[in-house]
Scaffold this active site. Sequence first.
Site, PDB file in Angstrom:
ATOM      1  N   HIS A 146      12.427  18.710 181.189  1.00 31.91           N
ATOM      2  CA  HIS A 146      12.491  20.111 181.625  1.00 31.91           C
ATOM      3  C   HIS A 146      13.586  20.180 182.682  1.00 31.91           C
ATOM      4  O   HIS A 146      13.455  19.541 183.733  1.00 31.91           O
ATOM      5  CB  HIS A 146      11.148  20.551 182.220  1.00 31.91           C
ATOM      6  CG  HIS A 146      10.005  20.388 181.271  1.00 31.91           C
ATOM      7  ND1 HIS A 146       9.521  21.426 180.523  1.00 31.91           N
ATOM      8  CD2 HIS A 146       9.270  19.289 180.928  1.00 31.91           C
ATOM      9  CE1 HIS A 146       8.513  20.988 179.759  1.00 31.91           C
ATOM     10  NE2 HIS A 146       8.351  19.687 179.989  1.00 31.91           N
TER      11      HIS A 146
ATOM     12  N   ASP B 217      10.317  13.801 181.317  1.00 35.63           N
ATOM     13  CA  ASP B 217       9.554  15.034 181.577  1.00 35.63           C
ATOM     14  C   ASP B 217      10.147  15.829 182.749  1.00 35.63           C
ATOM     15  O   ASP B 217      10.879  16.779 182.519  1.00 35.63           O
ATOM     16  CB  ASP B 217       8.072  14.713 181.813  1.00 35.63           C
ATOM     17  CG  ASP B 217       7.135  15.841 181.386  1.00 35.63           C
ATOM     18  OD1 ASP B 217       7.620  16.835 180.831  1.00 35.63           O
ATOM     19  OD2 ASP B 217       5.912  15.703 181.597  1.00 35.63           O
ATOM     20  N   ASP B 218       9.798  15.451 183.969  1.00 35.26           N
ATOM     21  CA  ASP B 218      10.285  16.139 185.169  1.00 35.26           C
ATOM     22  C   ASP B 218      10.725  15.085 186.175  1.00 35.26           C
ATOM     23  O   ASP B 218       9.996  14.767 187.127  1.00 35.26           O
ATOM     24  CB  ASP B 218       9.172  17.018 185.757  1.00 35.26           C
ATOM     25  CG  ASP B 218       8.715  18.076 184.774  1.00 35.26           C
ATOM     26  OD1 ASP B 218       9.385  19.109 184.661  1.00 35.26           O
ATOM     27  OD2 ASP B 218       7.696  17.837 184.076  1.00 35.26           O
TER      28      ASP B 218
ATOM     29  N   GLU C 152      -1.541  16.450 175.858  1.00 35.46           N
ATOM     30  CA  GLU C 152      -1.248  15.842 177.171  1.00 35.46           C
ATOM     31  C   GLU C 152      -2.574  15.847 177.946  1.00 35.46           C
ATOM     32  O   GLU C 152      -3.138  14.799 178.214  1.00 35.46           O
ATOM     33  CB  GLU C 152      -0.163  16.643 177.907  1.00 35.46           C
ATOM     34  CG  GLU C 152       0.173  16.126 179.302  1.00 35.46           C
ATOM     35  CD  GLU C 152       1.150  17.017 180.096  1.00 35.46           C
ATOM     36  OE1 GLU C 152       1.327  18.195 179.711  1.00 35.46           O
ATOM     37  OE2 GLU C 152       1.715  16.531 181.098  1.00 35.46           O
TER      38      GLU C 152
ATOM     39  N   HIS D 146       4.222  21.141 173.419  1.00 33.83           N
ATOM     40  CA  HIS D 146       3.405  20.227 174.210  1.00 33.83           C
ATOM     41  C   HIS D 146       1.971  20.320 173.667  1.00 33.83           C
ATOM     42  O   HIS D 146       1.414  21.426 173.556  1.00 33.83           O
ATOM     43  CB  HIS D 146       3.384  20.640 175.676  1.00 33.83           C
ATOM     44  CG  HIS D 146       4.626  20.312 176.446  1.00 33.83           C
ATOM     45  ND1 HIS D 146       5.870  20.692 176.047  1.00 33.83           N
ATOM     46  CD2 HIS D 146       4.792  19.613 177.604  1.00 33.83           C
ATOM     47  CE1 HIS D 146       6.763  20.240 176.929  1.00 33.83           C
ATOM     48  NE2 HIS D 146       6.127  19.584 177.891  1.00 33.83           N
TER      49      HIS D 146
ATOM     50  N   HIS E 155      12.651  14.788 175.933  1.00 28.97           N
ATOM     51  CA  HIS E 155      11.620  15.564 176.640  1.00 28.97           C
ATOM     52  C   HIS E 155      11.962  15.585 178.126  1.00 28.97           C
ATOM     53  O   HIS E 155      11.590  14.694 178.879  1.00 28.97           O
ATOM     54  CB  HIS E 155      10.244  14.923 176.390  1.00 28.97           C
ATOM     55  CG  HIS E 155       9.084  15.702 176.947  1.00 28.97           C
ATOM     56  ND1 HIS E 155       7.802  15.589 176.440  1.00 28.97           N
ATOM     57  CD2 HIS E 155       8.995  16.588 177.968  1.00 28.97           C
ATOM     58  CE1 HIS E 155       6.980  16.363 177.122  1.00 28.97           C
ATOM     59  NE2 HIS E 155       7.679  16.984 178.073  1.00 28.97           N
TER      60      HIS E 155
HETATM   61  N1  HPA Z   1       3.471  19.748 180.800  1.00 30.19           N
HETATM   62  C1  HPA Z   1       3.445  21.071 180.579  1.00 30.19           C
HETATM   63  N2  HPA Z   1       4.346  21.892 181.070  1.00 30.19           N
HETATM   64  C2  HPA Z   1       5.338  21.405 181.798  1.00 30.19           C
HETATM   65  C3  HPA Z   1       5.440  20.062 182.065  1.00 30.19           C
HETATM   66  C4  HPA Z   1       4.458  19.182 181.524  1.00 30.19           C
HETATM   67  O1  HPA Z   1       4.454  17.952 181.719  1.00 30.19           O
HETATM   68  N3  HPA Z   1       6.546  19.909 182.824  1.00 30.19           N
HETATM   69  C5  HPA Z   1       7.103  21.123 182.989  1.00 30.19           C
HETATM   70  N4  HPA Z   1       6.370  22.044 182.366  1.00 30.19           N
HETATM   71 ZN    ZN Z   2       6.924  18.319 179.408  1.00 33.30          ZN
END
Ligand code: HPA
Ligand code: ZN
Length: 340
Positions: A21, A280-281, A202, A199, A19
């Site tokens: 991006h 994630d990022d 969250e 997703h 996971h």
């Molecule tokens: N959630 C949803 N969209 C996203 C995320 C995330 O954590 N990171 C990049 N796009």
């Molecule tokens: Zn994500």
Amino acid sequence: MSPDISETFIQGMPKAELHIHIEGSLEPELMFELAGRNGVALRYASVEEVRRAYDFSDLQSFLDLYYEGMRVLLHEQDFYDLTRAYLQRISAQNVRHTEIFFDPQAHTDRGVPFETVVAGIRRALVDAEQQLGISSKLIMCFLRHLSAERAMETLRTSLPYREWIVGVGLDSSEVGHPPEDFKAVFDEAREHGLLTVAHAGEEGPPEYIWQALDDLKVSRIDHGVRCVEDPKLVERLREEQIPLTVCPLSNVKLRVFDSIQDHNLKRMLDLGLCVTANSDDPAYFGGYVDENFHAAWEGLHLSRDAVYRLAKNSFWASFLGAERKQRLLNELDDYFASHS
Ligand code: HPA
Ligand code: ZN
């Protein structure tokens, strides 16, 4: 925190990331370099000022900066450099396999052709396989704040590059954009042999996880931390061992949990769920996959066995073929056996 594990142990441990991006791996230094190269004006005076802005209150407050930052990505070489930098970082953390999300609509909507995006990322992935020994898969995400019709157009635009893409996902602003809205797009994607993930859970309710499973027929849930609010859902996820790609530092930065000590990753492992740990990022949330393992281990007092299960799940839940999957699982077992 288990004393029979250390920071160097976690760093050397073979693992996969499921996971990430790729646009979220854009470090401020590279953002400035690309802005200069491409003549794009940034509203920040320095790298430090960019980092100071990364103080988020929720998912949307992050997404606003995430979409702004990626305006510097214009040419094939920019996507190559972005992906290359991520792969070099994770190579130092002994990540042996990675499954990367990209957001084509965030680029095509700015006039950057789909091919520019996918070709730059792909070239870096091929080079990394040869030069760094990291295998990878590419997952194309649809932006759920845009319409299902736009997602369908994006799917069709991607078909000439079908061989480079293993599956489709669903990301961006979750609440108010339920998975069921994208059922037809995901049906068509599966008809082309694409795997599906989404997703869900969250910020959104457990109902969105049910929809991802039943309407989108996903192989994994991205995040999914809100599943614990629904015992029947936990039972389904446990029975079917549906993998959850959990991102501990992301969840703290976006205030899904107040602190790492409050994160429910350990609770989900204890419930018998197939949990993995991911970044994630990473450029926005304070760390790559190692830092996420480290934060979870330290903050939640994870046992050696819990760390082993997270790493094992990362290979097991990957979209790798049976042979390499088994080779990497063996590598992990050898690592634990030789560090006992
Ligand atoms: N959630 C949803 N969209 C996203 C995320 C995330 O954590 N990171 C990049 N796009
Ligand atoms: Zn994500």
